[in-house]
Design an enzyme around this catalytic site. Structure first.
Site, PDB file in Angstrom:
ATOM      1  N   ASN A   1      -0.606   0.535  -3.376  1.00 26.42           N
ATOM      2  CA  ASN A   1       0.037   1.280  -4.466  1.00 26.42           C
ATOM      3  C   ASN A   1       1.063   0.379  -5.138  1.00 26.42           C
ATOM      4  OD1 ASN A   1       1.054   3.869  -5.859  1.00 26.42           O
ATOM      5  ND2 ASN A   1       2.909   3.056  -4.922  1.00 26.42           N
ATOM      6  N   GLU A   2       0.992   0.312  -6.447  1.00 21.59           N
ATOM      7  CA  GLU A   2       1.945  -0.457  -7.250  1.00 21.59           C
ATOM      8  C   GLU A   2       2.258  -1.815  -6.595  1.00 21.59           C
ATOM      9  OE1 GLU A   2       5.287   2.001  -8.512  1.00 21.59           O
ATOM     10  OE2 GLU A   2       3.943   3.234  -9.720  1.00 21.59           O
TER      11      GLU A   2
ATOM     12  N   GLU B   1      -0.875   8.501 -11.346  1.00 23.39           N
ATOM     13  CA  GLU B   1       0.518   8.984 -11.387  1.00 23.39           C
ATOM     14  C   GLU B   1       0.880   9.183 -12.850  1.00 23.39           C
ATOM     15  OE1 GLU B   1       3.541   7.014  -9.058  1.00 23.39           O
ATOM     16  OE2 GLU B   1       2.110   6.583  -7.444  1.00 23.39           O
TER      17      GLU B   1
HETATM   18  O1  AHR Z   1       6.039   9.273  -7.841  1.00 19.69           O
HETATM   19  C1  AHR Z   1       7.176   8.590  -7.404  1.00 19.69           C
HETATM   20  C2  AHR Z   1       6.944   7.093  -7.289  1.00 19.69           C
HETATM   21  O2  AHR Z   1       6.688   6.556  -8.547  1.00 19.69           O
HETATM   22  C3  AHR Z   1       5.771   6.642  -6.473  1.00 19.69           C
HETATM   23  O3  AHR Z   1       6.066   6.579  -5.114  1.00 19.69           O
HETATM   24  C4  AHR Z   1       5.488   5.282  -7.000  1.00 19.69           C
HETATM   25  O4  AHR Z   1       4.143   4.917  -6.872  1.00 19.69           O
HETATM   26  C5  AHR Z   1       5.929   5.370  -8.452  1.00 19.69           C
HETATM   27  O5  AHR Z   1       6.707   4.301  -8.817  1.00 19.69           O
END
Ligand code: AHR
Length: 516
Positions: A195-196, A319
Site C-alpha cells: 500500500n502506498e 482509496e
Molecule cells: O485512509 C487513511 C490512509 O490514507 C491510508 O492508511 C493510507 O493508505 C492513505 O494515505
C-alpha cells in the site's frame, strides 16, 4: 496539472457570479443508443483499516459485549451495511497493512500479541484478525480484498497467508486454519501487494517497487477454484510517472493497479478545512476538487491504454473520499469526521465518474466504512447513525452490475447568463430488467437546476425518482437528530414529448428510474 489549476481558479469566478436563485438551465442527453461497459459492482466497495474507532467499536465489540452482536460483530452495523449489498471490503489497511503480520491475528484471542499501532496510534489487540474479517465479509455477502505487507513483510509471509486462507490441502497451514475453527477454505478474490509504497509503504521509487511487486506477486498462487486478482499499489493524484514505470515493468503480472485520491476542501494537507463549519466558497472548492477525479482517471487510463489496449488491467481507485481537519471537542478516535450533505454530493460525483469510466475503473473503495474519514456509518457506544454518504450509496445501488450508458451535459440556452456556474453532473445505466437509471447532481448551493433530458434513440414513457438534499450546506445526521438528511420521493420529473423535464432543488442528488 495546468488544467486542474485552471479549473480551481475558475472557482473564484463562480463564487462571485452565481449567487442568485434563478434556475441553472442545462440539457442532458442520455445515449441509450450507445451502451457502454458493465459497471462493475465492485466500484461500490468499502475500506476498513485498523485505524481510530473503525474496527474496534465500529465493527468489533466482542462476543461478551452488551451491544447486540454476531460472534463479536455488532448487529446494527451489520444490518445497515447489509442493506447496501456491499460488494467488496478492503482490509487491514492502508498504511496499517504495511506493519501488519497476519500470524498475530489468529488463534485464541487471549493469547494474541498486543502491539503498538505505529501508523495510527494506540495498542492493537489483534482481537480482530483473519477469521473475524472473513466472518464479516461472509455476513455481508461481500468479496474479500486483503491487502498484503510488502514493506515490513516478506514474500514468504504473504504466500503463507494466502495458503492459510485458501488452501483445501492437508498442508500445515491449511490444518492450522482448521485447528483455529475454519474447515473450508475462504475465497480471496482480491489481494493488494503493498500500500502506498511511495510513502508509508516503504518510501520506494517506482522502479524499485516494480521489482518488489514482481517478486512478491510471483508467490501469489491460485488454489482450487479461487482466483486471486493481484493489485499493484499505484499512484496518488497526478503521479503519472508512477503508473507509467509500474505498468512498463510489470504489466504482465498485474490484474489491477490502484490509484488514491482524497478530496481536501483547501488542497492543503496542513489546513485541510472543517468537516462541518464551512461556507459557500469551501463548498464550491470541495466539489471542484472532487471533479478532478475525472481528469486523474483519464490521465492514468491514457497510460494504461498504451500498454494494455485490451483493458485487461483494471484501474482500482481503492482509496477515495473527503479528508478534513481533526474535529474540535471530544476525541472520537484518529481521522474521525462528521459527514454532511456536502459529503453526499462528493460521493455522488465520484460514483458518477466511476460509472462513466466503467470500461477501466472496475474496483473502488471509499475511505472508510465506519467512524473514519468519509464514513457511511458513525457509532457512539450502542448508538449508530447513517450519514448522508450512506444514503447516496443506498440510492446508487441500482447502478451496480448494470450497463453504463454515456451521458452528455450541456448548459442550456441561457448559459451566457450563468457565467461560470457549474452544470449538473450525471451518469446513467440500464439494468438487467431493462430499466434505465439516471443519477444527477445539482452542485449549485443556492440555485435550482432546470434540466431538459433526451434519450437519444428512445422515448421516455414514465419516470420516478429519489431525492437527497438538506436545508443547509452542512446539513448532517447526528445521534440526536439521525434523520435530518434522508432520501425522499422526487417529484420534479415530468415526461414530455419523449424526453424529461427535471427540476432539481439546489445542492441535491437525484436518482431517476426511467422506463422507455
Ligand atoms: O485512509 C487513511 C490512509 O490514507 C491510508 O492508511 C493510507 O493508505 C492513505 O494515505
Amino acid at each position: 496539472m495546468r488544467k486542474l489549476v485552471a479549473a480551481l481558479s475558475s472557482l473564484a469566478v463562480i463564487a462571485v457570479h452565481a449567487q442568485d436563485g434563478t434556475p441553472f438551465e442545462a440539457r442532458l442527453t442520455v445515449r441509450v443508443d450507445a451502451p457502454g461497459a458493465i459497471i462493475d459492482k465492485n466500484v461500490y466497495g468499502q475500506f476498513a483499516e485498523h485505524l481510530g474507532r473503525l474496527i474496534y467499536d465500529g465493527i468489533w465489540v466482542g462476543e461478551g459485549s452488551p451491544i447486540p452482536n454476531t460472534r463479536g460483530i455488532r448487529n446494527d452495523v451489520l444490518a445497515a451495511l447489509g442493506k447496501l449489498r456491499i460488494p467488496v471490503l478492503r482490509w487491514p489497511g492502508g498504511c496499517f497493512a504495511e506493519e501488519y503480520h497476519w500470524r498475530d491475528g489468529i488463534g485464541p484471542r487471549a493469547q494474541r500479541p498486543r502491539r503498538e499501532n505505529t501508523s495510527w496510534g494506540g495498542i492493537e489487540t489483534n482481537a480482530f484478525g483473519t477469521h473475524e474479517f472473513m466472518d464479516l465479509v461472509e455476513l455481508l455477502g461481500a468479496d474479500a480484498y486483503v491487502n498484503g505487507n510488502v514493506a515490513s513483510g516478506t514474500p514468504q509471509e504473504m504466500a503463507d497467508w494466502i495458503e492459510y486462507m485458501t488452501s483445501d490441502s492437508g498442508s500445515e497451514l491449511a490444518n492450522l486454519r482448521r485447528a483455529n475453527g475454519r474447515d473450508r477454505p475462504w475465497k480471496v478474490r482480491f489481494f493488494g501487494v503493498g500500500n502506498e509504497p511511495w510513502g508509508c509503504g516503504g518510501n520506494m521509487r517506482p522502479e524499485y517497487y516494480a521489482d518488489e511487486y514482481k517478486r512478491f506477486a510471483t508467490f501469489i498462487h491460485d488454489r482450487g477454484d479461487n482466483r486471486v486478482l493481484k493489485i499493484a499499489a499505484g499512484a496518488h493524484d497526478t503521479d503519472y510517472r508512477w503508473t507509467e514505470v509500474l505498468v512498463a515493468q510489470a504489466a504482465k503480472q498485474i490484474d489491477a493497479i490502484s490509484m488514491h485520491y482524497y478530496t481536501l476542501p483547501t488542497g492543503n494537507w496542513q489546513r485541510k478545512g472543517s468537516a462541518t463549519a464551512f461556507g459557500e466558497d469551501e463548498w464550491r472548492a470541495t466539489l471542484a476538487r472532487t471533479l478532478q477525479m475525472d481528469e486523474l482517471i483519464r490521465g492514468h487510463v491514457a497510460i494504461l491504454d498504451r500498454y494494455d489496449p485490451q483493458k485487461r488491467i483494471a484501474l482500482a481507485v481503492d482509496e477515495w473520499g473527503t479528508w478534513y481537519d481533526k474535529e474540535p471537542g471530544p476525541d472520537r478516535g484518529a481521522l474521525y469526521q462528521q459527514n454532511t450533505l456536502r459529503d453526499a454530493l462528493v460521493a455522488a460525483l465520484n460514483l458518477d465518474i466511476f460509472n462513466r469510466h466503467a470500461d477501466r475503473v472496475r474496483l473502488a473503495n471509499i475511505a472508510q466504512m465506519v467512524n473514519v474519514l468519509q464514513a457511511l456509518v458513525l457509532t457512539d457506544g450502542d448508538k449508530i447513525v447513517l450519514t448522508p454518504t450512506y444514503h447516496v450509496f443506498d440510492m446508487y445501488r441500482v447502478h451496480q452490475g448494470a450497463t453504463s450508458i454515456p451521458v452528455e451535459i450541456a448548459p442550456g440556452p441561457r448559459a451566457a447568463d450563468d457565467r461560470g456556474a457549474v452544470p449538473p453532473q450525471a451518469s446513467a445505466s440500464r439494468d438487467a430488467r431493462g430499466v434505465l437509471h439516471v443519477s444527477i447532481v445539482n452542485l449549485e448551493p443556492r440555485r435550482p437546476a432546470r434540466v431538459h433530458a433526451d434519450l437519444s434513440g428512445a422515448r421516455a414513457r414514465e419516470a420516478s425518482g429519489v431525492l437527497l438534499t438538506g436545508p443547509a450546506l452542512n446539513a448532517m445526521n447526528t445521534f440526536e437528530r439521525p434523520s435530518a438528511v434522508t432520501p425522499a420521493r422526487f417529484t420534479g420529473a415530468t415526461v414530455a414529448g419523449g424526453g424529461l423535464e427535471l427540476n432539481l432543488p439546489p445542492r441535491s442528488v437525484v436518482v431517476l428510474e426511467v422506463r422507455d
